[in-house]
Design an enzyme around this catalytic site. Structure first.
Site, PDB file in Angstrom:
ATOM      1  N   ARG A   1      -4.210   3.016  -3.989  1.00 20.52           N
ATOM      2  CA  ARG A   1      -3.083   3.864  -3.566  1.00 20.52           C
ATOM      3  C   ARG A   1      -2.757   4.950  -4.604  1.00 20.52           C
ATOM      4  O   ARG A   1      -2.320   6.043  -4.250  1.00 20.52           O
ATOM      5  CB  ARG A   1      -1.840   3.020  -3.308  1.00 20.52           C
ATOM      6  CG  ARG A   1      -1.829   2.385  -1.954  1.00 20.52           C
ATOM      7  CD  ARG A   1      -0.458   1.848  -1.587  1.00 20.52           C
ATOM      8  NE  ARG A   1      -0.510   1.258  -0.273  1.00 20.52           N
ATOM      9  CZ  ARG A   1      -0.433   1.942   0.861  1.00 20.52           C
ATOM     10  NH1 ARG A   1      -0.250   3.243   0.852  1.00 20.52           N
ATOM     11  NH2 ARG A   1      -0.517   1.332   2.022  1.00 20.52           N
TER      12      ARG A   1
ATOM     13  N   SER B   1      -9.774   7.856   4.531  1.00 21.09           N
ATOM     14  CA  SER B   1      -9.294   8.214   3.212  1.00 21.09           C
ATOM     15  C   SER B   1      -9.536   7.084   2.209  1.00 21.09           C
ATOM     16  O   SER B   1     -10.093   7.292   1.129  1.00 21.09           O
ATOM     17  CB  SER B   1      -7.809   8.545   3.334  1.00 21.09           C
ATOM     18  OG  SER B   1      -7.336   9.118   2.168  1.00 21.09           O
TER      19      SER B   1
ATOM     20  N   HIS C   1      -5.260   7.654  -3.993  1.00 26.79           N
ATOM     21  CA  HIS C   1      -4.906   8.285  -2.723  1.00 26.79           C
ATOM     22  C   HIS C   1      -3.733   9.258  -2.876  1.00 26.79           C
ATOM     23  O   HIS C   1      -3.680  10.309  -2.239  1.00 26.79           O
ATOM     24  CB  HIS C   1      -4.558   7.180  -1.722  1.00 26.79           C
ATOM     25  CG  HIS C   1      -4.179   7.651  -0.359  1.00 26.79           C
ATOM     26  ND1 HIS C   1      -2.891   7.572   0.107  1.00 26.79           N
ATOM     27  CD2 HIS C   1      -4.905   8.210   0.628  1.00 26.79           C
ATOM     28  CE1 HIS C   1      -2.856   8.064   1.339  1.00 26.79           C
ATOM     29  NE2 HIS C   1      -4.052   8.453   1.684  1.00 26.79           N
TER      30      HIS C   1
END
Lengths: 220, 220
Positions: B45, B22, B48
């Site tokens: 992040r 990912s 994500h």
């Protein structure tokens, strides 16, 4: 050190007015034509949750899913979520039968189960839903593995939930898990957002809409 | 009734591999050039959390905010959040000093306070942060009113937090509240996402990154 002097901002402070204005903007910007009327509340809340009117272009559903979810909740069905964030986003007061909202991710049995199954904790926790899964409403807001694992377990004989709301987010498995839900061979009713978008806020928003519409739009 | 037969999907089940793949996709698709190295974990992040590599085009920060947040957390600073969903998204094991994570939205004092102040419960709850606000890390993932109210209270003499992470989402006040944070006259360090995007998942992701980077990228 920094300066310190009063600052005042001009912003709406009334919660009812904030909701009304917000949903009015969503309605003005959203293209709801493609979407059946009974799913308009879900579409509106999904947009409200992410700030993107275009997101509902990826919405997918089975015929009658809104009625199925509403009936299950009225009948007292429990709601299962993959992560705590989804459970926190569900507005308890909107659930029609004080329905229990359960997330087993942090159950003490989950880590061992995940190790034994060789999968994520999110997926392993699904095995703990079994006893109450018949007729339940499932809301997946994070983990593709939970959604894949649930479909596999249903194929193996787990009871069928009343409906699955599929909103995993991200880059590895999210889109694929939602396509698997949409193509599920068990005729399980579903609402899902195709592609990479999703997440716990959208998942909770979808459930909140199917449970109680968008009552904040009404002037009070 | 539906057919019932085993189904098997080909998907990654190993949590470490899921994270690695990912974050590798995020790095391949994200344009990090504009962003200082110490904020790359936060940028990664954030992407994500929402599935949108382009979202970081709207990221705004004050110089040195990453170091300020890290130092505050190492020193044991509490973390204040506007909503429970943000608190649930914060990975407690990543906080360096068992820092308390506090959300006062459901405090029994909050509804009365909101009625008296004529504002939202999210904003009113900010008043309950006062005693521990000095040097705290504030993470706003939902309510523009909480962010506006916090800045106004600081102008009136509330203690200054170490930093504010501003991620309100939506259509009414979200963008404006984040611009107010970016322009705050108190020199409070900030990280914020301009515009309508944001939400509790992104807010928690930003805090998680500033607290502990992206350790899941490392092969194990």
């Amino acid at each position: 050190m920094s300066g310190r002097a009063p600052v005042r901002y001009d912003y709406e402070k009334d919660p009812a007015a904030i909701y009304r204005q917000s949903f009015a903007i969503v309605r003005a910007e959203a293209d709801l034509e493609r979407i059946p009327a009974e799913l308009h509340p879900a579409a509106i809340r999904l947009i409200h949750a992410c700030g993107m009117p275009g997101v509902i272009a990826d919405l997918a559903w089975s015929d009658g899913v809104a009625a199925k979810v509403a009936a299950a909740l009225r009948g007292g069905a429990p709601v299962f979520t993959d992560v705590r964030m989804v459970a926190e986003g569900i507005i308890a007061s909107r659930l029609p039968a004080q329905n229990p909202v359960r997330c087993l991710l942090n159950d003490p049995r989950t880590p061992d189960l995940a190790a034994r199954l060789g999968t994520t904790r999110s997926a392993a926790a699904v095995d703990l839903w079994r006893e109450e899964l018949a007729g339940a409403v499932v809301v997946i807001g994070n983990a593709p593995t939970a959604l894949f694992h649930l479909l596999e377990r249903i194929g193996e004989g787990f009871p069928q939930p009343a409906a699955i709301l599929g909103f995993p987010v991200g880059f590895v498995g999210a889109a694929e898990s939602k396509e698997a839900l949409i193509a599920n061979p068990f005729a399980i009713p579903y609402l899902a957002l195709r592609g990479r978008h999703g997440g716990s806020a959208m998942a909770a928003a979808a459930l909140n809409a199917l449970a109680g519409g968008v009552p904040e739009e009404a002037p009070r």
